[in-house]
Enzyme design. Structure first.
Site, PDB file in Angstrom:
ATOM      1  N   ASN A 173       0.455  -1.083   0.088  1.00 33.08           N
ATOM      2  CA  ASN A 173      -0.550   0.045   0.649  1.00 33.08           C
ATOM      3  C   ASN A 173       0.443   0.588   0.238  1.00 33.08           C
ATOM      4  O   ASN A 173       0.479   2.389  -0.432  1.00 33.08           O
ATOM      5  CB  ASN A 173      -0.768   0.085   1.599  1.00 33.08           C
ATOM      6  CG  ASN A 173      -0.267   0.079   2.504  1.00 33.08           C
ATOM      7  OD1 ASN A 173       1.117   0.396   2.628  1.00 33.08           O
ATOM      8  ND2 ASN A 173      -0.907   0.377   3.766  1.00 33.08           N
ATOM      9  N   GLY A 174       2.095   1.186  -0.054  1.00 33.12           N
ATOM     10  CA  GLY A 174       2.751   2.358  -0.339  1.00 33.12           C
ATOM     11  C   GLY A 174       4.161   2.780   1.239  1.00 33.12           C
ATOM     12  O   GLY A 174       4.768   3.869   0.851  1.00 33.12           O
ATOM     13  N   GLU A 175       3.434   2.105   2.109  1.00 40.40           N
ATOM     14  CA  GLU A 175       3.841   1.924   3.888  1.00 40.40           C
ATOM     15  C   GLU A 175       5.033   1.776   3.355  1.00 40.40           C
ATOM     16  O   GLU A 175       5.846   1.053   2.759  1.00 40.40           O
ATOM     17  CB  GLU A 175       2.933   1.337   4.303  1.00 40.40           C
ATOM     18  CG  GLU A 175       1.752   2.315   4.946  1.00 40.40           C
ATOM     19  CD  GLU A 175       0.785   1.242   6.042  1.00 40.40           C
ATOM     20  OE1 GLU A 175       2.050   1.326   6.740  1.00 40.40           O
ATOM     21  OE2 GLU A 175       0.261   1.848   6.081  1.00 40.40           O
ATOM     22  N   GLN A 232       8.680  27.504  -1.447  1.00 39.11           N
ATOM     23  CA  GLN A 232       7.364  27.372  -0.253  1.00 39.11           C
ATOM     24  C   GLN A 232       7.710  28.587   1.518  1.00 39.11           C
ATOM     25  O   GLN A 232       7.187  27.341   1.846  1.00 39.11           O
ATOM     26  CB  GLN A 232       6.808  26.094  -0.301  1.00 39.11           C
ATOM     27  CG  GLN A 232       5.775  26.046  -1.656  1.00 39.11           C
ATOM     28  CD  GLN A 232       5.223  24.845  -1.829  1.00 39.11           C
ATOM     29  OE1 GLN A 232       4.164  25.086  -0.576  1.00 39.11           O
ATOM     30  NE2 GLN A 232       4.820  24.055  -2.312  1.00 39.11           N
ATOM     31  N   LYS A 236      13.088  41.021 -15.377  1.00 40.44           N
ATOM     32  CA  LYS A 236      11.671  40.584 -16.243  1.00 40.44           C
ATOM     33  C   LYS A 236      10.933  41.733 -15.485  1.00 40.44           C
ATOM     34  O   LYS A 236      10.968  41.715 -14.643  1.00 40.44           O
ATOM     35  CB  LYS A 236      10.911  39.087 -15.371  1.00 40.44           C
ATOM     36  CG  LYS A 236      12.830  37.861 -16.275  1.00 40.44           C
ATOM     37  CD  LYS A 236      11.904  36.643 -15.542  1.00 40.44           C
ATOM     38  CE  LYS A 236      11.960  36.178 -14.625  1.00 40.44           C
ATOM     39  NZ  LYS A 236      11.826  35.172 -13.353  1.00 40.44           N
ATOM     40  N   ASP A 253      14.808  24.041 -12.623  1.00 42.87           N
ATOM     41  CA  ASP A 253      13.729  22.643 -12.701  1.00 42.87           C
ATOM     42  C   ASP A 253      12.964  22.263 -13.404  1.00 42.87           C
ATOM     43  O   ASP A 253      13.443  21.501 -14.838  1.00 42.87           O
ATOM     44  CB  ASP A 253      12.578  23.380 -11.628  1.00 42.87           C
ATOM     45  CG  ASP A 253      11.839  22.233 -11.553  1.00 42.87           C
ATOM     46  OD1 ASP A 253      11.314  21.041 -12.292  1.00 42.87           O
ATOM     47  OD2 ASP A 253      10.429  22.167 -10.391  1.00 42.87           O
ATOM     48  N   THR A 254      12.516  23.221 -14.150  1.00 44.49           N
ATOM     49  CA  THR A 254      11.743  23.009 -15.759  1.00 44.49           C
ATOM     50  C   THR A 254      12.890  23.844 -16.807  1.00 44.49           C
ATOM     51  O   THR A 254      13.070  22.978 -18.312  1.00 44.49           O
ATOM     52  CB  THR A 254      10.459  23.320 -16.250  1.00 44.49           C
ATOM     53  OG1 THR A 254      10.464  25.002 -15.947  1.00 44.49           O
ATOM     54  CG2 THR A 254       9.155  22.688 -15.101  1.00 44.49           C
ATOM     55  N   GLY A 308      12.829  26.733 -17.821  1.00 43.27           N
ATOM     56  CA  GLY A 308      11.896  27.923 -18.947  1.00 43.27           C
ATOM     57  C   GLY A 308      12.802  28.948 -18.371  1.00 43.27           C
ATOM     58  O   GLY A 308      13.325  29.563 -19.272  1.00 43.27           O
TER      59      GLY A 308
END
Length: 326
Positions: A45-47, A105, A201, A233-234, A236
């Site tokens: 179950n992912g635990e 964050q 920017k 990250d991406t 861009g």
């Protein structure tokens, strides 16, 4: 006489999660220790289950785990590893996080948003961590989120010395991709003796919605520009910044970043970019398709830096002294 005196020596034990075992092995080799054998697996179950194969009682324990994809799984595994050591009577637990998850964050931009970087620090503390050792946090303020010592390591010496050793410094310009990285770029300038430029920017007032234009502050025409950032990250933002530099007459552009997250469309963007070289450290594993197919990616090992800091912590030395020359 009351009580008992012991004459035992301090004992270091080094543990690794499953996220980036190659880096863990490199750090262990630098330290001259072995990675403690660990049984770890996922239930259906992912635990996650973790059990150490050696006693950690009374030891100074160092647990390394880089928060790569799938990031939530590896953060949870590290928390479980910390809890297992706490319950195994470890003397101290130092958490090594080469790449700190959720670091972007770090504040509320709007109402009803979380501060997830603080939550990760709280989880580490609750699990039983006494100390955090990490590399190039997205913002310095994250150090204050953890209620205990935080050793903040820098990849700047490693990256800057590599670039400075292969480029004519008389033609070099250090470029910050946005206003938020100017302070770091300024340290690069001090180390390499190079001028500073900034890619700014801003929104085009004549065009609606999300369109932006890039202005370059500083002299880049005919120069070899090194764009410095903490993570890609991406891809861009950094590729758009490189395009702006070429549009302003830059002779060549090199991109450096401590953390190569490289998710989503990053592979295509890096392949199609005019940037001559992307330089990362191995705080995160390089995606297989990029490491195999893209010869303009260079990965430098951060293991010696982490190992030196671990040794200073274990021997009650000074981690700051490793970076005093900055």
């Amino acid at each position: 006489m009351t009580g008992i005196k012991t004459t035992g020596e301090k004992k270091m034990m080094f543990f690794s999660g499953r996220a980036h075992p190659e880096l863990a092995e490199e750090v262990a080799l630098q330290l001259g220790v072995g990675v403690v054998p660990t049984k770890a697996f996922d239930f259906a179950n992912g635990e996650i289950y973790v059990r150490y194969q050696e006693s950690a009682r009374g030891a100074d324990c160092f647990v390394i785990q880089s928060h790569t994809a799938p990031i939530n799984q590896w953060i949870m595994e590290q928390l479980i590893m910390i809890d297992a050591l706490k319950r195994a009577s470890a003397r101290s637990i130092t958490v090594i996080v080469p790449f700190y998850g959720y670091a972007r964050q770090d504040k509320k931009h709007r109402g009803r948003e979380p501060i997830s970087a603080r939550l990760v620090a709280d989880l580490m503390k609750t699990a039983g961590a006494d100390r955090i050792l990490t590399v190039d946090l997205h913002t310095d303020q994250i150090q204050g989120f953890f209620d205990g010592p935080v050793d903040h390591l820098f990849a700047l010496p490693l990256l800057a010395d590599y670039v400075g050793g292969k480029v004519d410094r008389a033609k070099l310009t250090v470029v910050s991709p946005d206003a938020g990285r100017v302070r770091v770029a300024d340290r690069w300038c001090d180390r390499l003796g190079a001028p500073l430029a900034i890619v700014h920017k801003r929104r085009d007032k004549d065009v609606a919605n999300q369109v932006t234009v890039h202005e370059v502050v500083g002299e880049v025409k005919g120069r070899v520009c090194v764009l410095v950032d903490d993570m890609i990250d991406t891809g861009g933002t950094i590729c758009a910044a490189a395009d702006a530099l070429f549009a302003h007459g830059a002779e060549d552009v090199i991109v450096t970043a401590t953390h190569g997250v490289l998710s989503g469309p990053a592979a295509d963007r890096l392949k199609n970019s005019r940037v001559s070289e992307f330089v990362f450290t191995n705080t995160l594993p390089t995606p297989a398709e990029l490491g195999r197919d893209l010869d303009k990616i260079t990965v430098l090992s951060i293991a010696p830096t982490i190992a030196s800091a671990v040794r200073e912590v274990f021997e009650d030395g000074s981690v700051t002294s490793l970076f005093d020359e900055q």
